[in-house]
Design an enzyme around this catalytic site. Structure first.
Site, PDB file in Angstrom:
ATOM      1  CG  ASP A 241     -23.279 -51.468   4.004  1.00 32.01           C
ATOM      2  OD1 ASP A 241     -23.903 -52.260   4.273  1.00 32.01           O
ATOM      3  OD2 ASP A 241     -23.158 -52.028   2.431  1.00 32.01           O
TER       4      ASP A 241
ATOM      5  CG  ASN B 282     -26.830 -50.142   9.176  1.00 34.35           C
ATOM      6  OD1 ASN B 282     -27.253 -50.204   8.321  1.00 34.35           O
ATOM      7  ND2 ASN B 282     -25.579 -50.553   9.562  1.00 34.35           N
ATOM      8  CB  VAL B 283     -29.520 -49.116   3.245  1.00 30.83           C
ATOM      9  CG1 VAL B 283     -30.623 -49.789   2.774  1.00 30.83           C
ATOM     10  CG2 VAL B 283     -29.296 -47.978   3.337  1.00 30.83           C
ATOM     11  CB  CYS B 284     -27.465 -53.148   5.772  1.00 31.78           C
ATOM     12  SG  CYS B 284     -25.963 -53.428   5.024  1.00 31.78           S
ATOM     13  CG  PHE B 285     -28.471 -54.373  10.294  1.00 35.43           C
ATOM     14  CD1 PHE B 285     -28.805 -55.462  10.360  1.00 35.43           C
ATOM     15  CD2 PHE B 285     -27.150 -53.580   9.695  1.00 35.43           C
ATOM     16  CE1 PHE B 285     -27.815 -56.431   9.495  1.00 35.43           C
ATOM     17  CE2 PHE B 285     -25.955 -54.423   9.299  1.00 35.43           C
ATOM     18  CZ  PHE B 285     -26.404 -56.072   9.878  1.00 35.43           C
TER      19      PHE B 285
END
Length: 402
Positions: free
Chosen positions: A400, A368-371
């Site tokens: 995502d 999960n690249v966003c977080f």
């Protein structure tokens, strides 16, 4: 009594450390984005109440681009944007692809578009030192407007708190801040040519040498001063010759493209705020660094669920990770965070979270690249973990996930 006058520390940037400078830059960006957002919302609400048919203003800068024609489509969209829209929060969408941009798609966009831009077939740059560094060409073959749009793109990277590697030398950031480049900066662009100029400075006997005030640069023979080919270099004027060469490379030969780049960059970024920064600081803010410390990354990693620092799967993961070659470790960062560059604060601010997965040995780790989440199955052996991890980081990144 005289009224006390408050001291504005921002008027004295030399007393600010790097952390304070970056905080000022970020606060300014957040405030401008917030103002643009609320103004757009207020405009739209007023239009609805008044029955005005004028289309609503978008509270964010929506950039929809085609992946298969990324550079030209991006430049086409940026060309039609006004300064007000550029100061909004950038939200990117790739045409025909699913996903909501929470920051990861934007980061992938920056990485992808600059990867295409620095390729030789873009015809926008000259390449030095075995294609490791780029600089503006002395003879432009592409429309000058492209350098203006390139400046806007670089400005958007900084304004949106992203980091992307662009192989420009420190001299670019010196020029953006009005600092004159030196021979030392030329070593950062073309070490071989810079060393040859240093040899000239170190030479005392010019009796058996004939050199004039000309130079071969970007596949062209040019005079570095007026009528330079008719003026001989001597021990008395050799410093002047070297300064003239450096000035030609960094200023005279690139006057037009750099001016356009600078105009585009400052259309997005606040010139007065960037004056707080030293050239190296500005360079690190925009393109990050490669000062990796993998032990710090391990120390800063958090865990969720059944995982902990002492869990067998986690112990096995870090053993496998530390045995990977540097390039594979950098791919892991790109897989998990969207970039392999380290932010200006260094490795201490790179934090990831490893969470357990119900998947089995047959499945791959997910990101999960966003977080910054690594979703790691509980593999039964180090061999399987390494095989699946290496395969995952060498395939297309998934953004995502949640």
């Amino acid at each position: 009594k005289k009224k006390a006058v408050p001291v504005m520390f921002c008027c004295y940037p030399f007393i600010l450390n790097l952390d304070a400078k970056i905080r000022i830059l970020h606060v300014d960006s957040v405030l401008k984005k917030s103002v643009a957002f609320f103004e757009a919302m207020a405009f739209s609400c007023l239009n609805v109440r008044m029955g005005n048919p004028e289309p609503p203003k978008y509270p964010v800068f929506n950039l929809k681009v085609k992946r298969q024609d990324l550079v030209s489509d991006t430049f086409k969209k940026l060309k039609n944007m006004d300064e007000y829209d550029l100061k909004k929060e950038l939200v990117v969408k790739f045409d025909g692809e699913q996903g909501i941009d929470l920051g990861a798609i934007r980061q992938e966009f920056f990485l992808s578009v600059f990867k295409e831009l620095v390729k030789p077939d873009s015809n926008m740059f000259m390449y030095c030192y075995e294609f490791r560094n780029i600089w503006f060409p002395s003879k432009i073959t592409e429309p000058i407007e492209k350098y203006y749009l390139l400046g806007i793109l670089c400005g958007l990277v900084s304004y949106n708190f992203s980091v992307v590697y662009i192989p420009f030398p420190l001299a670019l950031f010196k020029k953006l801040l009005g600092v004159e480049p030196t021979l030392e900066d030329l070593k950062g662009l073309d070490p071989n040519f810079a060393n040859s100029l240093q040899c000239i400075l170190d030479t005392e006997d010019f009796s058996e040498m004939y050199m004039d005030f000309s130079v071969t640069w970007d596949k062209q023979d040019v005079d570095v001063i007026s009528n330079g080919s008719n003026r001989q270099v001597t021990n008395e004027n050799k410093k002047k010759y070297v300064r003239a060469c450096v000035n030609y490379i960094f200023t005279t030969s690139v006057k037009a493209p750099f001016a356009e780049f600078r105009r585009g960059f400052y259309k997005v970024c606040d010139k007065e705020l960037l004056k707080f920064f030293q050239p190296q600081e500005l360079m690190d803010v925009l393109i990050g660094n490669d000062d990796y410390d993998w032990k710090i990354l391990e120390q800063n990693t958090a865990y969720e669920g059944k995982y902990s620092r002492s869990h067998p799967t986690i112990t096995m993961f870090w053993k496998v990770f530390h045995e990977l070659p540097l390039e594979e470790k950098k791919k892991f960062l790109s897989f998990l965070l969207g970039t392999d560059r380290i932010p200006v604060y260094g490795m201490t601010c790179v934090r990831i979270l490893i969470v357990p997965s119900q998947l089995t040995d047959d499945n791959y780790p997910e990101a999960n690249v966003c977080f910054g989440f690594l979703i790691l199955p509980g593999y039964t052996s180090a061999e399987i973990l390494k095989k699946k991890l290496v395969r995952a980081i060498n395939t297309k990144k998934r953004f995502d996930k949640w």
